[in-house]
Each structure stands twice: as C-alpha cells, then as structure tokens.
Design an enzyme around this catalytic site. Structure first.
Site, short mmCIF file in Angstrom:
data_model
loop_
_atom_site.label_atom_id
_atom_site.label_comp_id
_atom_site.label_asym_id
_atom_site.label_seq_id
_atom_site.Cartn_x
_atom_site.Cartn_y
_atom_site.Cartn_z
N ARG A 112 0.82 -1.23 0.00
CA ARG A 112 0.00 0.00 0.00
C ARG A 112 0.84 1.27 0.00
O ARG A 112 0.35 2.34 -0.32
CB ARG A 112 -0.91 0.02 1.23
CG ARG A 112 -1.88 -1.14 1.32
CD ARG A 112 -2.54 -1.20 2.67
NE ARG A 112 -1.50 -1.43 3.69
CZ ARG A 112 -1.63 -1.16 5.00
NH1 ARG A 112 -2.77 -0.67 5.45
NH2 ARG A 112 -0.67 -1.41 5.83
N ASP B 49 7.10 25.13 13.05
CA ASP B 49 7.38 24.30 11.87
C ASP B 49 7.39 25.20 10.65
O ASP B 49 6.50 26.04 10.48
CB ASP B 49 6.31 23.23 11.67
CG ASP B 49 6.45 22.06 12.61
OD1 ASP B 49 7.50 21.91 13.25
OD2 ASP B 49 5.51 21.26 12.71
N ARG C 231 19.59 27.85 -0.29
CA ARG C 231 19.11 28.70 0.80
C ARG C 231 20.13 28.61 1.94
O ARG C 231 20.34 27.57 2.51
CB ARG C 231 17.73 28.25 1.27
CG ARG C 231 16.65 28.40 0.21
CD ARG C 231 15.30 27.94 0.74
NE ARG C 231 14.28 27.94 -0.29
CZ ARG C 231 13.41 28.91 -0.49
NH1 ARG C 231 13.44 29.99 0.26
NH2 ARG C 231 12.50 28.82 -1.44
N HIS D 236 22.16 30.32 6.96
CA HIS D 236 21.36 31.15 7.86
C HIS D 236 21.52 30.72 9.32
O HIS D 236 21.84 29.57 9.60
CB HIS D 236 19.88 31.05 7.50
CG HIS D 236 19.58 31.46 6.10
ND1 HIS D 236 18.53 30.93 5.39
CD2 HIS D 236 20.17 32.36 5.27
CE1 HIS D 236 18.48 31.48 4.19
NE2 HIS D 236 19.48 32.34 4.09
N LYS E 126 17.32 23.11 15.02
CA LYS E 126 16.40 22.71 13.97
C LYS E 126 16.48 21.21 13.75
O LYS E 126 17.56 20.62 13.84
CB LYS E 126 16.75 23.40 12.65
CG LYS E 126 16.65 24.90 12.69
CD LYS E 126 17.13 25.52 11.40
CE LYS E 126 17.08 27.04 11.47
NZ LYS E 126 17.67 27.66 10.28
N TYR F 82 11.33 22.07 8.41
CA TYR F 82 12.18 22.16 9.58
C TYR F 82 11.39 22.58 10.79
O TYR F 82 10.57 23.47 10.75
CB TYR F 82 13.41 23.03 9.39
CG TYR F 82 13.30 24.29 8.58
CD1 TYR F 82 13.44 25.53 9.16
CD2 TYR F 82 13.11 24.22 7.20
CE1 TYR F 82 13.39 26.69 8.40
CE2 TYR F 82 13.06 25.38 6.43
CZ TYR F 82 13.19 26.60 7.04
OH TYR F 82 13.14 27.75 6.29
N LYS G 54 19.21 38.56 -0.60
CA LYS G 54 19.73 38.56 0.77
C LYS G 54 20.92 37.59 0.88
O LYS G 54 21.95 37.94 1.45
CB LYS G 54 18.63 38.17 1.76
CG LYS G 54 19.09 38.12 3.20
CD LYS G 54 17.95 37.86 4.15
CE LYS G 54 17.82 36.37 4.38
NZ LYS G 54 16.83 36.03 5.40
N ASP G 55 20.77 36.39 0.33
CA ASP G 55 21.83 35.39 0.44
C ASP G 55 23.07 35.76 -0.38
O ASP G 55 24.18 35.38 -0.03
CB ASP G 55 21.32 34.01 0.03
CG ASP G 55 20.40 33.41 1.07
OD1 ASP G 55 20.25 34.00 2.17
OD2 ASP G 55 19.81 32.34 0.80
#
Length: 181
Positions: free
Chosen positions: A23, A48, A59, A62, A72, A132, A169-170
C-alpha cells in the site's frame, strides 16, 4: 528511530523506522519522547516551517543569534537536497567545520542542527519540499548568516556554480571571517 553521530559535536542524523508494504509506507516523523530519549536533548519544538524550491535553489547559510538562537530538525518531504550544518560555536572543538548530508523524500533522513550552528541547503531534484522544526521562534532582528561560497569554509554544495539560484539577501551575506554570528 535511530541516531547517528556526525563529525560535528551535537549534530546528529536521525532515521525513522519505516513500515512499508504493497500500500505504501508509514513512519513516525517526530516523537518528542523518543527524540529526547535517543538524543538526551530537549525535543520541544515551537515552530514548523516548510519551503518548496526548484533545482539549483540554495538557501543559506542562515542562523538566528543570541536569545533567539534556534535548534532545527530538518527533513525533505519530497525531492532531494544537499543539507549542510556549520558549527559556529566559538567554544566547540568543531568550530568552523561543516557537515553535509543528502536528505530526501526517499531516504527520510533528518538532520538535527543544534543552536549556535549555521544551516543551508541546495536543491538537487527538479523540486523539493523541505521541512524544519525549530525550538525557538523566528526573530528578524536576530538574523545572521554567512555567504554560501565562503573561501574559508569551502563548502561543496553538489551543484554546478552556473546552476546556483540565490535570493538577493543570500548573495550579500558576510564572510565567515567577519564573525557575524
């Protein structure tokens, strides 16, 4: 649920027990009691977050600083990502070291990234849904970060440089040597 150490102090790989049959599959993604038992750490998460990204999106790196620092527990629900954690705790024996792990909807691995670490990921599949859990609330004033291609850290993001997609920003985060953490 099993716990494996990484080369970074206090950073762990967590693999759920997966039950599969004709299944499909079932697994318990998170259980606070089991998490606390196997890690010896507080398993209380308060927020979350979910992101969806396309191939090449990177990403990070940070972090949240000071009283808003966050631990996290990260996972990839669909697709594949190269996930990295960087130890930014000055008093740690693994300060300035990074660890990478492919996590995916298929392998169901999770990475526990403790407070005082930087975190980032790069999408390796056509799309990815990344989740996360955080043990502290986000605070814009406490944001910090390190440029993704920092020459001191030398992180292998598993992507051709021409394929990397970054937010504005990054693109403008400081170098590791500037100590913005």
């Amino acid at each position: 649920m099993t716990l494996s150490e990484t080369p970074l102090k206090d950073c762990y790989i967590i693999e759920p027990t997966v039950f599969e049959d004709e299944r499909g599959y079932f697994y318990e993604k998170f259980n606070e009691k089991k998490f606390t038992e196997i890690t010896g750490m507080n398993g209380h998460f308060v927020q979350d977050n979910i992101s969806k990204s396309t191939f090449g999106v990177l990403r990070g790196i940070h972090l949240q600083k000071g009283e808003h620092a966050q631990a996290k527990l990260v996972s990839c629900l669909e697709g594949r990502v190269w996930d990295i954690a960087v130890d930014l705790r000055h008093d740690s024996p693994t300060f300035g070291k990074w660890f990478g792990l492919e996590i995916s909807g298929e392998n169901k691995k999770q990475l526990y990234v403790p407070r005082g670490f930087g975190h980032g990921f790069a999408v390796l599949s056509e799309t990815a849904i990344f989740a996360y859990k955080c043990d502290n609330y986000y605070s814009k004033e406490s944001e910090g970060g390190i440029i993704w291609n920092d020459s001191d850290l030398m992180i292998d993001w598993k992507l051709p440089l021409s394929e990397v997609i970054l937010s504005e920003k990054d693109k403008n985060l400081p170098a590791f040597s500037q100590g913005n953490f």
